[in-house]
Design an enzyme around this catalytic site. Structure first.
Site, mmCIF file in Angstrom:
data_model
loop_
_atom_site.group_PDB
_atom_site.id
_atom_site.type_symbol
_atom_site.label_atom_id
_atom_site.label_comp_id
_atom_site.label_asym_id
_atom_site.label_seq_id
_atom_site.Cartn_x
_atom_site.Cartn_y
_atom_site.Cartn_z
ATOM 1 N N THR A 1 -5.629 9.116 -1.167
ATOM 2 C CA THR A 1 -5.620 10.184 -2.164
ATOM 3 C C THR A 1 -4.377 9.998 -3.022
ATOM 4 O OG1 THR A 1 -6.670 11.660 -0.571
ATOM 5 C CG2 THR A 1 -5.672 12.676 -2.516
ATOM 6 N N LYS B 1 1.785 16.168 -0.609
ATOM 7 C CA LYS B 1 1.681 15.097 -1.616
ATOM 8 C C LYS B 1 0.454 15.333 -2.508
ATOM 9 C CE LYS B 1 -0.696 11.802 -0.221
ATOM 10 N NZ LYS B 1 -2.106 11.428 -0.196
ATOM 11 N N LYS C 1 -11.546 14.288 -5.789
ATOM 12 C CA LYS C 1 -10.741 14.567 -4.593
ATOM 13 C C LYS C 1 -9.714 15.675 -4.881
ATOM 14 C CE LYS C 1 -8.885 13.878 -0.475
ATOM 15 N NZ LYS C 1 -9.492 13.904 0.838
HETATM 16 P P1 NAD Z 1 -1.411 8.040 8.288
HETATM 17 O O1 NAD Z 1 -0.011 8.422 7.991
HETATM 18 O O2 NAD Z 1 -2.016 8.405 9.605
HETATM 19 O O3 NAD Z 1 -1.603 6.451 8.119
HETATM 20 C C1 NAD Z 1 -1.130 5.711 7.034
HETATM 21 C C2 NAD Z 1 -1.029 4.250 7.497
HETATM 22 O O4 NAD Z 1 -0.684 3.416 6.392
HETATM 23 C C3 NAD Z 1 0.044 4.043 8.570
HETATM 24 O O5 NAD Z 1 -0.464 3.216 9.605
HETATM 25 C C4 NAD Z 1 1.188 3.358 7.804
HETATM 26 O O6 NAD Z 1 1.972 2.517 8.623
HETATM 27 C C5 NAD Z 1 0.399 2.568 6.776
HETATM 28 N N1 NAD Z 1 1.147 2.266 5.556
HETATM 29 C C6 NAD Z 1 2.016 3.047 4.881
HETATM 30 N N2 NAD Z 1 2.449 2.435 3.770
HETATM 31 C C7 NAD Z 1 1.845 1.226 3.746
HETATM 32 C C8 NAD Z 1 1.915 0.122 2.866
HETATM 33 N N3 NAD Z 1 2.677 0.175 1.770
HETATM 34 N N4 NAD Z 1 1.177 -0.981 3.158
HETATM 35 C C9 NAD Z 1 0.422 -1.032 4.265
HETATM 36 N N5 NAD Z 1 0.311 -0.005 5.137
HETATM 37 C C10 NAD Z 1 1.014 1.099 4.874
HETATM 38 O O7 NAD Z 1 -2.289 8.635 7.065
HETATM 39 P P2 NAD Z 1 -3.860 8.990 7.039
HETATM 40 O O8 NAD Z 1 -4.055 10.383 7.556
HETATM 41 O O9 NAD Z 1 -4.626 7.862 7.622
HETATM 42 O O10 NAD Z 1 -4.074 9.039 5.448
HETATM 43 C C11 NAD Z 1 -4.131 7.872 4.639
HETATM 44 C C12 NAD Z 1 -4.596 8.277 3.239
HETATM 45 O O11 NAD Z 1 -5.873 8.924 3.330
HETATM 46 C C13 NAD Z 1 -3.648 9.288 2.543
HETATM 47 O O12 NAD Z 1 -3.626 9.036 1.153
HETATM 48 C C14 NAD Z 1 -4.309 10.628 2.852
HETATM 49 O O13 NAD Z 1 -3.963 11.609 1.907
HETATM 50 C C15 NAD Z 1 -5.778 10.259 2.807
HETATM 51 N N6 NAD Z 1 -6.691 11.110 3.606
HETATM 52 C C16 NAD Z 1 -6.351 11.579 4.849
HETATM 53 C C17 NAD Z 1 -7.262 12.379 5.555
HETATM 54 C C18 NAD Z 1 -6.966 12.937 6.938
HETATM 55 O O14 NAD Z 1 -7.675 13.872 7.361
HETATM 56 N N7 NAD Z 1 -5.977 12.408 7.659
HETATM 57 C C19 NAD Z 1 -8.501 12.691 4.985
HETATM 58 C C20 NAD Z 1 -8.822 12.167 3.755
HETATM 59 C C21 NAD Z 1 -7.910 11.391 3.061
#
Ligand code: NAD
Length: 284
Positions: free
Chosen positions: A92, A235, A167
């Site tokens: 997102t 964020k 989104k």
């Molecule tokens: P998270 O913090 O659990 O995981 C993020 C992962 O990305 C981690 O493993 C981290 O080490 C890795 N990472 C960070 N920076 C990086 C980079 N520059 N290169 C490679 N890897 C990198 O986050 P999440 O909950 O999995 O969310 C990820 C994305 O999806 C976010 O943008 C979030 O807003 C979106 N999202 C999350 C949810 C939810 O319910 N958790 C739902 C929909 C969308």
């Protein structure tokens, strides 16, 4: 088709598992390489150090926290992917990030889709995400077999940025529902109502919703394991606030949610699930 997956967090790891189950996953990468190595060993695929090592992939998925992470990966992929490949961003981020990524990759013949997801970690684990896609129809058709590995629904919303716009709307609803549920349950606690009876009773009527269903009982038991980290919703709210200001709507839900999640993150609860808003709703 060979698919690479970057960002193996709460969402990315289970999505990568679905790709592997369909025989599509070739490689995984993550900022902390140890995480990539553990998942690669589990799934029998290659651990890549970063995006620059994914040049042999036809489709590369991103599911990383923020705009800068997407920009860095897209820059690296622009230098290594072959024409005809597609980059799919499930993170997102701002609409402009998607528009810029598409503009960078298009002259190289590489497709880009902004394809944020909704459905939470449960949706990622069950392979039942709603995927909102912006970008060119041809790129979507090339990536579709991979997206189907974890989609309940795939909707082509329009050109570059249209997925992130959708989104943003989704996150206004998510934030408003969290406001209502956490405030209501904080009141229920103070009134001495039994959590075991309150949550299913509310869920069975007109107040029922996904967040109450999935997080109601756990938050009342003081369990705030993500799920969706509060810092990530903050964020999102910053992105949405800028869009709402430009659009000129009366954005009271966004404003209150921004204030509350800023406070929660400042107090050190940014890594807790968004249901930790209950902590603030309980009052001083
Ligand atoms: P998270 O913090 O659990 O995981 C993020 C992962 O990305 C981690 O493993 C981290 O080490 C890795 N990472 C960070 N920076 C990086 C980079 N520059 N290169 C490679 N890897 C990198 O986050 P999440 O909950 O999995 O969310 C990820 C994305 O999806 C976010 O943008 C979030 O807003 C979106 N999202 C999350 C949810 C939810 O319910 N958790 C739902 C929909 C969308």
């Amino acid at each position: 088709m060979k698919v690479g997956f970057i960002g193996l967090g709460a969402m990315g790891a289970p999505m990568a598992r679905h790709l592997q189950a369909r025989g599509l996953l070739a490689a995984v990468a993550n900022r902390s390489p140890a995480k990539a190595q553990v998942l690669a060993d589990e799934l029998g695929v290659r651990a890549a150090a970063d995006a620059s090592q994914l040049g042999d992939c036809d489709v590369v998925m991103l599911c990383v926290p923020a705009d800068a992470d997407v920009q860095g990966a897209v820059q690296a992929l622009a230098g290594v992917l072959a024409p005809g490949a597609v980059v799919v961003d499930h993170s997102t981020v701002a609409m402009q990030t998607a528009i810029d990524a598409q503009a960078l990759l298009a002259p190289r013949g590489i497709g880009f889709l902004d394809a944020p997801v909704s459905g939470g970690v449960e949706g990622a684990r069950n392979g039942k995400l709603s995927i909102m896609v912006g970008g060119e129809a041809g790129a979507l058709e090339r990536a579709r077999p991979a997206l189907e590995a974890y989609a309940l629904r795939i909707t082509h919303m329009g050109g570059p940025g249209a997925g992130q716009a959708t989104k943003a709307v989704n996150q206004v609803l998510v934030a408003g529902i969290a406001q209502a549920v956490c405030e209501g349950l904080a009141l229920g606690e103070k009134l001495g109502l039994s959590a075991d009876r309150l949550v299913p009773t509310l869920a069975a009527g007109a107040a029922g919703n996904w967040f109450l269903d999935k997080r109601g009982a756990t938050m009342l038991a003081d369990s705030f394991t993500p799920g969706f980290k509060s810092a990530l919703l903050l964020k999102d709210l910053r992105i949405v606030q800028a869009m709402a200001a430009q659009a000129g709507i009366r954005a009271t839900v966004i404003g209150q949610s921004l204030a509350d999640y800023s406070e929660l993150v400042d107090k050190g609860f940014g890594d807790e699930d968004t249901s930790a808003l209950l902590r603030i709703k309980r009052g001083p």
